[in-house]
Write an enzyme that holds these catalytic residues in place. Structure first.
Site, short mmCIF file in Angstrom:
data_model
loop_
_atom_site.label_atom_id
_atom_site.label_comp_id
_atom_site.label_asym_id
_atom_site.label_seq_id
_atom_site.Cartn_x
_atom_site.Cartn_y
_atom_site.Cartn_z
N GLU A 24 0.84 -1.19 0.00
CA GLU A 24 0.00 0.00 0.00
C GLU A 24 0.88 1.25 0.00
O GLU A 24 1.86 1.34 0.74
CB GLU A 24 -0.93 0.04 1.22
N TYR A 56 -5.99 7.50 -0.54
CA TYR A 56 -6.06 8.96 -0.49
C TYR A 56 -6.79 9.39 0.76
O TYR A 56 -7.33 8.56 1.50
CB TYR A 56 -6.71 9.54 -1.74
N ASP A 116 -14.62 7.40 5.83
CA ASP A 116 -14.96 7.91 7.17
C ASP A 116 -16.17 8.83 7.10
O ASP A 116 -16.32 9.63 6.19
CB ASP A 116 -13.77 8.67 7.76
N ALA A 132 -20.20 0.81 1.21
CA ALA A 132 -19.31 0.22 0.22
C ALA A 132 -20.08 -0.69 -0.73
O ALA A 132 -19.76 -0.77 -1.92
CB ALA A 132 -18.20 -0.56 0.91
N LYS A 182 -21.14 -7.64 0.61
CA LYS A 182 -20.23 -7.08 -0.39
C LYS A 182 -19.91 -8.12 -1.46
O LYS A 182 -19.84 -7.80 -2.65
CB LYS A 182 -18.95 -6.60 0.28
N GLN A 193 -7.96 -4.97 7.47
CA GLN A 193 -7.30 -3.91 8.22
C GLN A 193 -6.18 -4.54 9.04
O GLN A 193 -6.10 -5.76 9.19
CB GLN A 193 -8.31 -3.21 9.12
#
Length: 333
Positions: A24, A56, A116, A132, A182, A193
């Site tokens: 990443e 970003y 967020d 998402a 998803k 994460q």
């Protein structure tokens, strides 16, 4: 009686599967940071990863810089970018335009994230996407409209997974239900994460598979060398790193000793995830290559061979050869 299978005995289906490797990166915030980043990119490129994700800021605050970085990766390197994209506060029309822009520059992988919530508690504009799952469906709709243009490279959609309970979630079981939703919306893979304990990834994998999640779940691993980062990520995830690791890092007399301790702990964590069935390793680099490559040096990853790989790559336990280092320095200049 069914005819004998011609597929099962194929040699490419025997033995251990190749392990995915990815990193990443995030867009630089200054000219000095850009110079350092491109040195890191050159070093990471020499390990021939399967892709690099480009993140970003909150609400896409530096999206133009991210797209610029992605464009340079496509144009100037052999790296395949996976573009982060968040949806909170953005309309379908805005996001469809961004997705189209990413596809136009050559992106074929998107990490679809909610993003967020506004810190000031402001309500997102009416009609903006909220989850998402909505973004995944939008990506698939844009892809369908461009299907003839993408015959040589369909879009791979990734999502986030949580080895520990998401701070806004009522339970770990709910997190798995969201991951399953998803997948049903069209996600191809998930990246976790950060986590600090080996059993957290193994438990997630067990719970997800029992619930019907079949997509690859790739563990996201950070080099455990910075006390400041460990403390900050512990606050964000709500899970404290192992106290004994914190104590050993704090007691280290030199940066070199602290790095040795942290890299060893990271390798143990990554190997435990691989033993639990991880299909790959995603390294959070924080735009720094040294610790990531130290971790990679000590991981015996069964990597596929390709035209870009040459003897002496660091991922196979050796060091990048002189010609590739020269190319990396030229790229950074």
């Amino acid at each position: 009686m069914s005819p004998p299978s011609l597929i099962d005995p194929h040699p490419n289906l025997a033995g251990p599967a190749p392990v995915a490797l990815s990193y990443e990166l995030f867009p630089p915030r200054s000219a000095a940071a850009a110079e350092s980043l491109w040195t890191t990119i050159g070093e990471l490129e020499a390990t021939d990863p399967d892709y690099v994700s480009v993140t970003y800021g909150a609400s896409g605050s530096n999206r133009s810089t991210a797209v610029e970085l992605i464009n340079r990766l496509v144009q100037e390197t052999t790296l395949r970018p996976l573009a982060h994209l968040t949806c909170v506060g953005n309309s379908p029309e805005e996001l469809a335009e961004i997705i189209g822009e990413l596809l136009d520059v050559g992106v074929r992988g998107i990490l679809a994230l909610r993003g967020d919530q506004p810190k000031d508690g402001a309500t997102p504009p009416p009609g903006s996407l909220r989850y998402a799952q909505d973004l995944i469906e939008l990506i698939r709709r844009v892809e369908q409209r461009r299907s003839a243009l993408l015959c040589a490279g369909k879009v791979a959609v990734g999502v986030a997974a949580y080895p520990t309970r998401h701070p806004e979630s009522p339970s770990e079981a709910h997190d798995v239900e969201v991951l399953l939703a998803k997948q049903r919306s069209g996600a191809d893979f998930a990246i976790t994460q950060v986590f600090f304990h080996a059993e957290q990834y193994a438990d997630l994998l067990t719970r997800a598979r029992r619930a019907g999640v079949t997509i690859p779940i790739i563990p996201g691993v950070m080099p455990l060398i910075s006390l400041r980062r460990l403390a900050r990520l512990g606050e964000l995830t709500g899970v404290e790193p192992a106290p004994e690791l914190i104590e050993r890092l704090a007691a280290a007399d030199t940066d070199a000793e602290r790095t040795r301790i942290g890299v060893s702990a990271t390798v143990d964590l990554a190997n435990a995830a691989l033993d639990a069935g991880a299909p790959g390793i995603h390294l959070y680099t924080f735009n720094e290559h040294a610790a990531a490559l130290d971790v990679l040096d000590k991981l015996a990853l069964p990597r596929p061979r390709s035209g870009n790989r040459q003897g002496g790559n660091r991922h196979s336990g050796g060091r990048i050869n002189a010609s590739r280092r020269a190319a990396a320095r030229q790229l950074a200049s």
